[in-house]
Write an enzyme that holds these catalytic residues in place. Structure first.
Site, short mmCIF file in Angstrom:
data_model
loop_
_atom_site.label_atom_id
_atom_site.label_comp_id
_atom_site.label_asym_id
_atom_site.label_seq_id
_atom_site.Cartn_x
_atom_site.Cartn_y
_atom_site.Cartn_z
N CYS A 33 0.79 -1.24 0.00
CA CYS A 33 0.00 0.00 0.00
C CYS A 33 0.82 1.29 0.00
CB CYS A 33 -0.96 0.02 1.18
SG CYS A 33 -1.64 -1.56 1.66
N ASP A 75 -2.35 -7.19 -5.68
CA ASP A 75 -2.83 -5.99 -5.00
C ASP A 75 -3.33 -4.96 -6.00
OD1 ASP A 75 -3.15 -5.26 -2.41
OD2 ASP A 75 -1.03 -4.95 -1.99
N LYS A 98 -15.59 -3.07 4.76
CA LYS A 98 -15.07 -3.91 3.68
C LYS A 98 -16.09 -4.99 3.29
CE LYS A 98 -12.81 -7.32 6.69
NZ LYS A 98 -11.63 -8.18 6.88
#
Length: 594
Positions: free
Chosen positions: A292, A341, A423
């Protein structure tokens, strides 16, 4: 998920399993009166109980214990609950050190009788059934007459540290299962046996797909040629689908300075799962546990306009996380793995459409790999969180409405979101009904703030973008393990490392077999010509054991007529056909991912 868990804990099946655990403990203590008991909860498919016993248990012990359990059940003993004081409990369990430790936790209000943390001090209760007394909050059946003696079975014994602490005593954990009907037990035992056959560690070894070598280090995967071929096919499909759907590919380093992980919060919340830092030029660098922060710095590398959004950065980035040796498990739990990702950056007004896109894309990819039974879990705002309430409300609504539009069944896990955002988790069921979590679509109100991400809006002012983390396959290693177990190694033709085995019956057929091989290769098929001197049946058996989808047998007739005799790995025998007819059939199967 929380609602589902509560529903299970109130069910009759849960009560049966919890009560059967007590019956088992009673039978064990009858056999080993000096034994010490720890905890014995019901779990998803049965129950377990931990014991400190004078000697290791044998398979013969389990048979004897199970037989005695049936006798206890047929005695129709009642389960009676009684609330007592801590002092009374200490007297009852004076010779049971593990129970005394649990009582201390209950007395202080820190832990329940299973060692779980408590928010408030509970009452202390015991359950008595026949000659057995246990520290327990329940619930239980009224009597053992509600347990079907033909629907129980003891499964295995494993070592388990008390409280999961490797510095505490090692106990013997007996696993068992209990169902309401014998047929349910029979179905469960079939699934257990089928799971053993499908174990990715066994299949991976048998098919020569991957290995783990302790000389290199536990939890680090060596991809063998066949496994690497499948991985490459998966990666190529992943890449082409992402490119066709508006993603930009990025690549990021394997290490980063400490301040990177301080800013992201990993050093504060995740340090125990990160490897010790390296020192370079007086600065500390860490192996990355996640991709990230790097993606955020790519975003920050340019001034972004509202017209640039949404941006979708995708990477197959290898990350490293410290896992204890005891939890490593083949491909499923490793120390180095490649996450597929992606991070989406969008304006608030784009959020609903971006969530729709992300969910639809995730479902499309999962279904392409043959996972059609998909269930979603929506995790909402926890008590402690960052971000404005209206952001949470809008994000949760967007996630839920998207699930409804996609017609995906879902459960709500109230308060189960991360502190930085709600989420969606997508879980798939495999060929024998086991559920695996693969995809996650995770809002993040935290990192855009921590890294000061902005875009210039129509008003010429800086605004904070919304960010969505998305791991679609989860990790290539774990996803490969799930694929192996779903297909039991018999991958569909498009994923098979070898799609066609050509089997000449005799040496005189070898030249024609070679020409067929070249024709298939030109068509793009992955082909293996078995030129060994073994008998035809042995070659066919080997190809079936290697789970090769198509076998082309070539003898005198096939050679004379310019044909091949097709056999399938499931034993079907479609028979003679022209080479071009087979190529057309195989390419259609591959295109349809059949």
């Amino acid at each position: 998920m929380a609602d589902k868990k509560n529903e299970y804990e109130q069910s009759q099946l849960y009560r049966i399993r919890h009560s059967t655990a007590h019956v088992m403990a009673q039978a064990v203590l009858e056999k080993f009166p000096e034994g010490k008991v720890a905890i014995g909860p019901a779990i998803d498919d049965g129950f377990y109980y931990d014991f400190d016993l004078p000697r290791p248990l044998t398979p013969e012990d389990l048979e004897a214990i199970e037989k005695r359990m049936r006798g206890i059940i047929q005695g129709k003993e009642t389960f009676e609950r009684k609330v007592i004081s801590a002092e009374e409990a200490k007297k009852i369990f004076s010779d049971q050190p593990f129970k005394l430790e649990l009582i201390e936790g209950l007395e202080t209000g820190k832990e329940d009788e299973d060692g779980n943390p408590l928010e408030e001090k509970p009452e202390i209760s015991i359950y008595t059934s026949g000659a057995f007394v246990d520290l327990c909050r329940g619930p239980h059946v009224a009597s053992t007459s509600e347990i079907n003696p033909q629907a129980i079975k003891l499964m295995s014994v494993a070592g388990a540290y008390w409280r999961g602490d490797e510095k505490r005593p090692m106990l013997q954990r007996i696993y068992g299962t209990a169902w309401q009907k014998p047929d349910e037990l029979k179905d469960y035992l079939w699934r257990v046996e089928e799971a053993k056959k499908r174990d990715h560690r066994k299949v991976g070894h048998d098919l020569d797909l991957y290995s783990v070598n302790e000389e290199i280090g536990g939890g680090l995967i060596l991809w063998h040629p066949k496994g690497a071929k499948i991985r490459k096919i998966v990666e190529n499909f992943w890449s082409s689908e992402h490119e066709a759907n508006g993603y930009d590919f990025v690549y990021t380093p394997h290490i980063g300075k400490a301040h990177l992980w301080e800013t992201s919060g990993h050093l504060g919340f995740y340090k125990e799962n990160m490897y010790a830092p390296l020192e370079i030029d007086g600065q500390q660098y860490y192996l990355k546990p996640m991709n990230c922060p790097f993606h955020l710095y790519i975003y920050k590398s340019s001034l972004r306009s509202y017209r640039d959004l949404p941006l979708r950065f995708a990477e197959e980035g290898t990350v490293y996380r410290y896992e204890r040796s005891g939890v490593l498990h083949g491909l499923m739990r490793v120390r180095g793995f490649t996450q597929d990702d992606a991070h989406h950056f969008c304006r608030p007004d784009q959020m609903p459409a971006e969530i729709d896109f992300t969910l639809d894309f995730s479902l499309h990819i999962l279904r392409s790999f043959g996972f059609n039974d998909i269930h979603a879990y929506l995790s909402t705002k926890p008590e402690k969180s960052v971000g404005e309430p209206e952001q949470w409300s809008a994000a949760e609504k967007a996630l839920e409405e998207s699930l409804k539009r996609a017609n995906v069944e879902y459960d709500v896990d109230k308060g189960g979101g991360a502190f930085y955002g709600p989420k969606i988790d997508l879980k798939v069921k495999d060929a024998i009904g086991r559920e695996w979590q693969l995809s996650t679509i995770q809002f993040d109100f935290n990192e855009p703030e921590r890294f000061d991400l902005t875009y210039i809006g129509e008003d010429g002012q800086p605004h904070r973008p919304y960010m969505v983390h998305r791991a679609l396959l989860g990790s290539l290693e774990r996803f490969f393990g799930v694929l192996i177990e779903h297909y039991a190694g018999a991958f569909p033709a498009w994923l098979s490392p070898i799609q066609v085995a050509i089997i000449p019956i005799a040496d005189r057929h070898m030249e024609y077999a070679g020409k067929v091989q070249q024709e298939l290769k030109k068509a793009g098929l992955r082909v293996q010509l078995d030129d060994r001197g073994d008998r035809m049946n042995a070659k066919i058996r080997d190809a079936q054991n290697q789970k090769i989808p198509y076998m082309l047998v070539i003898g005198d007739k096939e050679q004379e007529e310019g044909k091949v005799a097709l056999r399938l790995r499931n034993g079907e025998n479609p028979g003679l056909m022209l080479v071009k007819e087979f190529i057309q059939k195989a390419l259609e199967d591959i295109a349809n991912k059949g």
